[in-house]
Design a protein around this motif. Structure first.
Motif, PDB file in Angstrom:
ATOM      1  N   PRO A   1       0.833  -1.212   0.000  1.00  0.00           N
ATOM      2  CA  PRO A   1       0.000   0.000   0.000  1.00  0.00           C
ATOM      3  C   PRO A   1       0.866   1.261   0.000  1.00  0.00           C
ATOM      4  N   ALA A   2       0.437   2.244  -0.761  1.00  0.00           N
ATOM      5  CA  ALA A   2       1.238   3.448  -0.981  1.00  0.00           C
ATOM      6  C   ALA A   2       1.677   4.119   0.314  1.00  0.00           C
ATOM      7  N   ALA A   3       0.831   4.154   1.316  1.00  0.00           N
ATOM      8  CA  ALA A   3       1.194   4.809   2.576  1.00  0.00           C
ATOM      9  C   ALA A   3       2.316   4.074   3.297  1.00  0.00           C
ATOM     10  N   MET A   4       2.528   2.794   2.963  1.00  0.00           N
ATOM     11  CA  MET A   4       3.560   1.999   3.622  1.00  0.00           C
ATOM     12  C   MET A   4       4.859   1.951   2.822  1.00  0.00           C
ATOM     13  N   ALA A   5       4.817   2.364   1.571  1.00  0.00           N
ATOM     14  CA  ALA A   5       5.982   2.253   0.691  1.00  0.00           C
ATOM     15  C   ALA A   5       7.012   3.329   1.020  1.00  0.00           C
TER      16      ALA A   5
ATOM     17  N   ALA B   1       0.359  -4.747  10.742  1.00  0.00           N
ATOM     18  CA  ALA B   1       1.721  -4.899  11.247  1.00  0.00           C
ATOM     19  C   ALA B   1       2.552  -5.734  10.286  1.00  0.00           C
ATOM     20  N   ILE B   2       3.797  -5.335  10.110  1.00  0.00           N
ATOM     21  CA  ILE B   2       4.692  -6.101   9.244  1.00  0.00           C
ATOM     22  C   ILE B   2       5.221  -7.292  10.025  1.00  0.00           C
ATOM     23  N   ARG B   3       5.183  -8.443   9.393  1.00  0.00           N
ATOM     24  CA  ARG B   3       5.635  -9.671  10.033  1.00  0.00           C
ATOM     25  C   ARG B   3       7.040 -10.077   9.572  1.00  0.00           C
ATOM     26  N   ARG B   4       7.350  -9.734   8.314  1.00  0.00           N
ATOM     27  CA  ARG B   4       8.621 -10.189   7.742  1.00  0.00           C
ATOM     28  C   ARG B   4       8.904  -9.420   6.458  1.00  0.00           C
ATOM     29  N   SER B   5      10.186  -9.259   6.132  1.00  0.00           N
ATOM     30  CA  SER B   5      10.553  -8.685   4.831  1.00  0.00           C
ATOM     31  C   SER B   5      11.684  -9.514   4.254  1.00  0.00           C
ATOM     32  N   LEU B   6      11.682  -9.617   2.956  1.00  0.00           N
ATOM     33  CA  LEU B   6      12.649 -10.458   2.266  1.00  0.00           C
ATOM     34  C   LEU B   6      13.101  -9.759   0.987  1.00  0.00           C
TER      35      LEU B   6
ATOM     36  N   LEU C   1      14.315  -0.609   5.244  1.00  0.00           N
ATOM     37  CA  LEU C   1      13.513   0.570   4.917  1.00  0.00           C
ATOM     38  C   LEU C   1      12.036   0.204   4.790  1.00  0.00           C
ATOM     39  N   VAL C   2      11.760  -0.917   4.151  1.00  0.00           N
ATOM     40  CA  VAL C   2      10.362  -1.357   4.010  1.00  0.00           C
ATOM     41  C   VAL C   2       9.757  -1.608   5.387  1.00  0.00           C
ATOM     42  N   VAL C   3      10.491  -2.296   6.256  1.00  0.00           N
ATOM     43  CA  VAL C   3       9.997  -2.562   7.612  1.00  0.00           C
ATOM     44  C   VAL C   3       9.743  -1.251   8.349  1.00  0.00           C
ATOM     45  N   SER C   4      10.694  -0.338   8.274  1.00  0.00           N
ATOM     46  CA  SER C   4      10.578   0.935   8.976  1.00  0.00           C
ATOM     47  C   SER C   4       9.359   1.732   8.523  1.00  0.00           C
ATOM     48  N   PHE C   5       9.170   1.856   7.234  1.00  0.00           N
ATOM     49  CA  PHE C   5       8.046   2.615   6.717  1.00  0.00           C
ATOM     50  C   PHE C   5       6.723   1.922   7.008  1.00  0.00           C
ATOM     51  N   ALA C   6       6.683   0.604   6.907  1.00  0.00           N
ATOM     52  CA  ALA C   6       5.444  -0.123   7.181  1.00  0.00           C
ATOM     53  C   ALA C   6       5.067  -0.002   8.658  1.00  0.00           C
ATOM     54  N   ARG C   7       6.055  -0.034   9.544  1.00  0.00           N
ATOM     55  CA  ARG C   7       5.767   0.124  10.980  1.00  0.00           C
ATOM     56  C   ARG C   7       5.266   1.527  11.287  1.00  0.00           C
ATOM     57  N   ALA C   8       5.793   2.504  10.594  1.00  0.00           N
ATOM     58  CA  ALA C   8       5.408   3.890  10.842  1.00  0.00           C
ATOM     59  C   ALA C   8       4.040   4.220  10.247  1.00  0.00           C
ATOM     60  N   ASN C   9       3.590   3.434   9.295  1.00  0.00           N
ATOM     61  CA  ASN C   9       2.336   3.720   8.581  1.00  0.00           C
ATOM     62  C   ASN C   9       1.477   2.466   8.429  1.00  0.00           C
ATOM     63  N   PRO C  10       1.078   1.835   9.527  1.00  0.00           N
ATOM     64  CA  PRO C  10       0.293   0.598   9.378  1.00  0.00           C
ATOM     65  C   PRO C  10      -1.026   0.866   8.655  1.00  0.00           C
ATOM     66  N   GLN C  11      -1.410  -0.064   7.821  1.00  0.00           N
ATOM     67  CA  GLN C  11      -2.642   0.042   7.048  1.00  0.00           C
ATOM     68  C   GLN C  11      -3.509  -1.187   7.322  1.00  0.00           C
ATOM     69  N   PRO C  12      -4.367  -1.123   8.357  1.00  0.00           N
ATOM     70  CA  PRO C  12      -5.224  -2.280   8.630  1.00  0.00           C
ATOM     71  C   PRO C  12      -6.058  -2.618   7.399  1.00  0.00           C
ATOM     72  N   ARG C  13      -6.316  -3.898   7.221  1.00  0.00           N
ATOM     73  CA  ARG C  13      -7.101  -4.331   6.069  1.00  0.00           C
ATOM     74  C   ARG C  13      -8.063  -5.417   6.521  1.00  0.00           C
ATOM     75  N   ALA C  14      -9.095  -5.635   5.755  1.00  0.00           N
ATOM     76  CA  ALA C  14     -10.077  -6.671   6.078  1.00  0.00           C
ATOM     77  C   ALA C  14      -9.483  -8.050   5.812  1.00  0.00           C
ATOM     78  N   GLY C  15      -9.944  -9.020   6.540  1.00  0.00           N
ATOM     79  CA  GLY C  15      -9.458 -10.389   6.345  1.00  0.00           C
ATOM     80  C   GLY C  15      -8.546 -10.791   7.475  1.00  0.00           C
TER      81      GLY C  15
END
Length: 125
Positions: free
Chosen positions: A25-29, A74-79, A95-109
């Motif tokens: 998601p753009a807010a997490m990138a 929440a980010i669980r893993r990056s590869l 960087l992906v982990v850092s940005f995803a943690r700073a901008n979590p985007q809850p989603r359905a499911g």
């Protein structure tokens, strides 16, 4: 430690074809800024990564990263995908982990899902 191993065992595997992964998601990138690019430029200049010098002196290095995101955002893993430069690969995954943690985007499911991000470093050498 046991909890970590159990979580790893239940995580879905990364698909072999990363092109099938939805984009992060753009807010997490990560938004790559000149200070973030400087580390990569320094790694190339120091010869720790194999990157041929372009004729016009303009470098572009892309790193693909798969990110496992939970339903709670929440980010669980990056590869990172291997580019023959472990320091830049791990830096990009971080960087992906850092940005995803700073901008979590809850989603359905309820299931954790893999996403992809492409980090593009662009500079003049």
């Amino acid at each position: 430690m046991l909890l970590f191993l159990l979580l790893q065992a239940t995580a879905p595997a990364v698909p072999a074809d990363w092109s099938t992964l939805p984009p992060l998601p753009a807010a997490m990138a990560p938004q790559v800024t000149p200070p973030l690019t400087r580390f990569v430029a320094d790694e190339i200049a120091a010869g720790r990564c194999a990157q041929p010098k372009p004729a016009d002196g303009h470098y572009v290095l892309k790193v693909d990263v798969a990110a496992l995101i939970g339903a709670d955002g929440a980010i669980r893993r990056s590869l990172p995908r291997a580019i023959n430069c472990p320091t830049v690969e791990q830096y990009s995954a971080g960087l992906v982990v850092s940005f995803a943690r700073a901008n979590p985007q809850p989603r359905a499911g309820g299931a954790d899902l893999w996403y992809r991000a492409t980090i593009v470093y662009d500079w003049r050498g």
